[in-house]
Design an enzyme around this catalytic site. Structure first.
Site, short mmCIF file in Angstrom:
data_model
loop_
_atom_site.label_atom_id
_atom_site.label_comp_id
_atom_site.label_asym_id
_atom_site.label_seq_id
_atom_site.Cartn_x
_atom_site.Cartn_y
_atom_site.Cartn_z
N GLU A 171 15.68 -10.55 -7.09
CA GLU A 171 16.42 -11.80 -7.26
C GLU A 171 17.31 -11.75 -8.50
O GLU A 171 18.47 -12.17 -8.48
CB GLU A 171 15.45 -12.99 -7.37
CG GLU A 171 14.58 -13.19 -6.13
CD GLU A 171 13.24 -12.47 -6.22
OE1 GLU A 171 12.25 -12.99 -5.67
OE2 GLU A 171 13.19 -11.38 -6.84
N CYS A 223 8.64 -14.61 -7.58
CA CYS A 223 7.54 -14.78 -8.53
C CYS A 223 7.80 -15.97 -9.44
O CYS A 223 8.95 -16.36 -9.68
CB CYS A 223 7.34 -13.51 -9.35
SG CYS A 223 8.70 -13.14 -10.48
N LEU A 251 1.40 20.92 -4.46
CA LEU A 251 1.26 19.50 -4.17
C LEU A 251 2.22 18.65 -5.01
O LEU A 251 1.86 17.58 -5.49
CB LEU A 251 -0.19 19.03 -4.38
CG LEU A 251 -1.24 19.72 -3.51
CD1 LEU A 251 -2.63 19.21 -3.85
CD2 LEU A 251 -0.95 19.52 -2.03
N SER A 294 -16.31 19.12 -4.84
CA SER A 294 -17.69 18.72 -5.11
C SER A 294 -18.39 19.57 -6.17
O SER A 294 -19.07 19.06 -7.05
CB SER A 294 -18.52 18.75 -3.81
OG SER A 294 -18.02 17.80 -2.90
N GLY A 340 -7.63 19.05 4.69
CA GLY A 340 -7.94 19.83 5.87
C GLY A 340 -8.86 19.02 6.78
O GLY A 340 -9.12 17.83 6.53
N SER A 394 -14.22 13.26 6.48
CA SER A 394 -14.94 12.48 5.47
C SER A 394 -14.21 11.18 5.16
O SER A 394 -14.84 10.13 4.99
CB SER A 394 -15.09 13.31 4.19
OG SER A 394 -15.88 14.46 4.42
#
Length: 361
Positions: free
Chosen positions: A42, A65, A194, A211, A284, A290
């Site tokens: 805005e 807002c 990545l 893990s 993967g 999971s």
């Protein structure tokens, strides 16, 4: 809405928003929220005005807002300009706004129309709506597969399944989300960076689920940890290894599930507290399974290549035990379908998220 899309990848964890000011059938100002911490749509529209906006109408994709944050309230600027009518697309679920912006404008004598093209406007901000109401990142599972559902050949080779245009689109997606998550299996197999390799785009925070802290110190993830923020989540890793990773500039966090694996729900809660509103999951088959079991996936983007690999031992996008009966499957709704080069992009949203992440009427 087209203006709003220009802010994708730059406004997180804020929403993307576009605004247009019209007077006597003419556009006299337009703007969008370009970057987090910068002026909202805005105020950018008002800054672009070529003439007085007194008595004009403002069209905005999200409720203005009415609170002080990194910038002053947009309702204040609208009233200062003497804008007489405001047409709103989406309602803002942020408790600091949530109807208050529209109410304040009405009380000041501004004509307010809400829910105009609301469905289309809501589709601009599923990430914001989820994060502001849940406090956890919006997770998008992304993978590329062949026509017969393989993500690699029987030898494990996976470069490249899709074409160059699809791979470029993936880098655009990485720019769009705040984090990118992969499992240690993917890191050990592919040694990925990545990051985003497109000029003018930003790279996300890298999150590795590991893990037992097997991340090699000579991996590209470790070697570039000071260049790209990196988080490694573990469950039962050696403290010496953790300290070594931290010396390389990696943030190591323990989120065990009691069974020696990373608790993905706890990890999402942690990442949400760090201000990450969205995750692109490039895992993967094991990590994908999971994530689905943990119920953290809100969206799935599938690139389908016009190829067939075959092979009963070739990897598939989701492994694990799977469901026993078709009726137990996790359900998704098709949101969009498009061709990217020679490949097909299918975009799905988890059905239980269709209404849950959107603001209340």
């Amino acid at each position: 809405m087209e203006l709003a899309k220009r802010g994708r990848g730059w406004t997180n964890p804020n929403p993307v928003v576009g605004a247009v000011i019209m007077k006597d059938g003419r556009i006299i100002g337009e703007g969008y929220h370009a970057r987090f911490g910068g002026l909202h749509a805005e105020r950018n529209a008002i800054a672009s005005l070529r003439e007085s906006a007194r008595g004009a109408a403002m069209y905005v994709t999200l409720e203005p807002c009415c609170h002080y944050g990194k910038t002053p309230p947009c309702t204040e600027a609208i009233l200062e300009q003497g804008i007489g009518r405001v047409v709103i697309g989406s309602r803002d679920p942020n408790p600091k706004v949530a109807g208050k912006g529209a109410a304040l404008l009405r009380e000041a004598g501004v004509e307010v129309e809400e829910d105009f093209l609301r469905k289309e406007c809501d589709q601009l901000n599923p990430v914001f709506f989820h994060y502001i109401t849940k406090g956890t990142p919006y997770v998008v599972m992304k993978y590329a597969m062949t026509l017969d559902g393989k993500i690699a050949t029987c030898t494990g080779a996976s470069k490249w399944i899709t074409g160059e245009k699809a791979r470029e689109r993936v880098h655009c997606l990485r720019h769009q989300y705040m984090g990118i998550m992969a499992g240690i299996g993917t890191v050990l197999a592919d040694d990925p960076l990545l990051n985003v390799r497109l000029e003018g785009k930003k790279s996300p925070v890298r999150i590795i689920c590991d893990s037992r802290l097997r991340l090699p110190k000579d991996s590209r993830i470790c070697r570039t940890a000071r260049e790209y923020p990196t988080i490694v989540a573990h469950a039962a890793g050696n403290q010496e290894t953790a300290a070594c990773l931290e010396e390389l500039g990696i943030r190591v966090v323990a989120v065990p599930d009691g069974a020696g694996r990373v608790d993905l729900k706890k990890l999402m809660e942690f990442l949400g507290r760090q201000g990450l509103d969205s995750i692109l999951l490039e895992g993967g088959g094991e990590l994908n399974e999971s994530a689905l079991q943990a119920g953290i996936v809100q969206e799935v983007k599938v690139f389908v290549a016009p190829k067939i690999f075959g092979g009963s031992g070739a990897k598939t996008p989701v492994t694990g035990k799977g469901v026993a009966l078709p009726g137990e499957a996790r359900l998704f709704s098709l949101e969009a379908m498009s061709q990217v080069g020679e490949d097909l992009l299918l975009e799905y949203r988890a059905r239980e998220e269709e209404q849950g992440c959107l603001p209340e009427s």
